[in-house]
Design an enzyme around this catalytic site. Structure first.
Site: not given
Ligand code: 38R
Length: 295
Positions: A11-12, A14, A126
């Site tokens: 993920g990307e 701001s 959000d």
């Molecule tokens: C995934 C799987 C696929 N896409 N996240 C929540 C954390 C996290 C994310 N744990 N597991 C995941 N799994 C930060 C994504 N993308 C994603 C999801 C949330 C990209 C950004 C965000 C928003 C929090 C934020 C990683 N922060």
């Protein structure tokens, strides 16, 4: 930091980036959120610390688990458990909407997660498909709880708040500073419709277009919000439509069962005070009628 092996970018935004990584010591797969540099701003640090403490306290089965935090070269790194995919991925896979049973299984968990946060006086602000994580076994976990706002708040004007506008409640759009937990309930209403139809309910392309979508569908703003609209410099010279008949009618969505439609209508009350709490929504017939919520 060295104990983590890079697996890929997931993920990307701001805030910075999210990287899928493996802990070399125990093999555990994690998601590392790497924030943008915080340019010597003591406020940012203070708020980040407070929020991290908060996240560490917020342990719930339907909230993503924060495992570790570090700060290095002015950057914050937050290590979370890795959850398989997001609701956004599910929606992309199913352009005509998710199965009815899946919607109910997801929604009850989303509401439990938000209800828990609300019981700790934390507002998400959000709620959107990307912030809803889904494990392979179907466990739903909310992420980014109250975090984005607190971190970006200092020095940033309330009006250039970067969250997706499609899920924003009317009170946030007109610039009401006295908003509260009902903003999350509004977002849930938008989200449920999107899960059922595969289409965002209010895909506004600007703040004013967002308000138009909302008013056309659920009716005119309450007097207090009309007043705020007219005082808001963002809307100078713009007029609100005066709607006689609202359009959120079951006849427009003949394939949506009336129980869930009733729940959505309650979430999408234009007056935030009329929206039920998440705890109340969990008692709705949609969940209780056939003993679903006990299973
Ligand atoms: C995934 C799987 C696929 N896409 N996240 C929540 C954390 C996290 C994310 N744990 N597991 C995941 N799994 C930060 C994504 N993308 C994603 C999801 C949330 C990209 C950004 C965000 C928003 C929090 C934020 C990683 N922060």
């Amino acid at each position: 930091m060295e104990k983590y092996e890079y697996l890929g970018l997931v993920g990307e935004g701001s805030y910075g980036i999210v990287i899928r990584s493996r802990n070399k010591e125990n093999g555990r797969i994690v998601a590392i959120k790497k924030f943008l540099e915080d340019d010597d701003d003591k406020m940012v640090k203070k708020i980040a610390m407070r929020e991290i403490r908060l996240l560490k306290q917020l342990r719930h089965e339907n909230l993503v688990n924060l495992l570790e935090v570090w700060n290095r070269r002015k950057r914050w790194y937050l290590v979370f458990e890795f959850v398989d995919h997001t609701l956004l991925d599910d929606l992309e896979q199913c352009p005509n909407g998710l199965e009815y049973d899946k919607v109910r299984r997801y929604l009850i968990q989303i509401l439990r997660g938000i209800a828990f946060c609300h019981s700790h006086n934390i507002i998400h602000r959000d709620i959107k498909p990307e912030n809803i994580l889904v494990s392979r076994s179907g466990v739903v976990k909310l992420c980014d709880f109250g975090f984005a706002r607190s971190l970006t708040a200092p020095g940033e004007m309330y009006t250039d708040y970067i969250a997706t506008r499609w899920y924003r409640a009317p009170e946030l759009l007109v610039g009401d500073t006295k908003y509260g937990k009902p903003v999350d309930v509004w977002a849930v209403g938008c989200l449920v419709m999107e899960m059922l139809t595969g289409e965002p309910l209010f895909p506004g392309d600007s703040e004013i277009d967002q308000l138009f979508h909302i008013i056309r569908c659920v009716g005119n703003l309450i007097p207090r919000h009309k007043e705020l609209f007219h005082k808001n410099p963002l809307f100078t010279g713009l007029q609100l439509p005066d709607i006689k008949r609202i359009e959120l009618l079951p006849t427009h969505y003949p394939h949506i069962p009336c129980l869930v439609f009733d729940l959505v209508k309650k979430c999408l009350q234009i007056d935030p005070e009329k929206r039920p709490s998440c705890a109340e929504l969990l008692q709705h017939n949609y969940f209780t009628a056939d003993g679903f919520s006990e299973r």
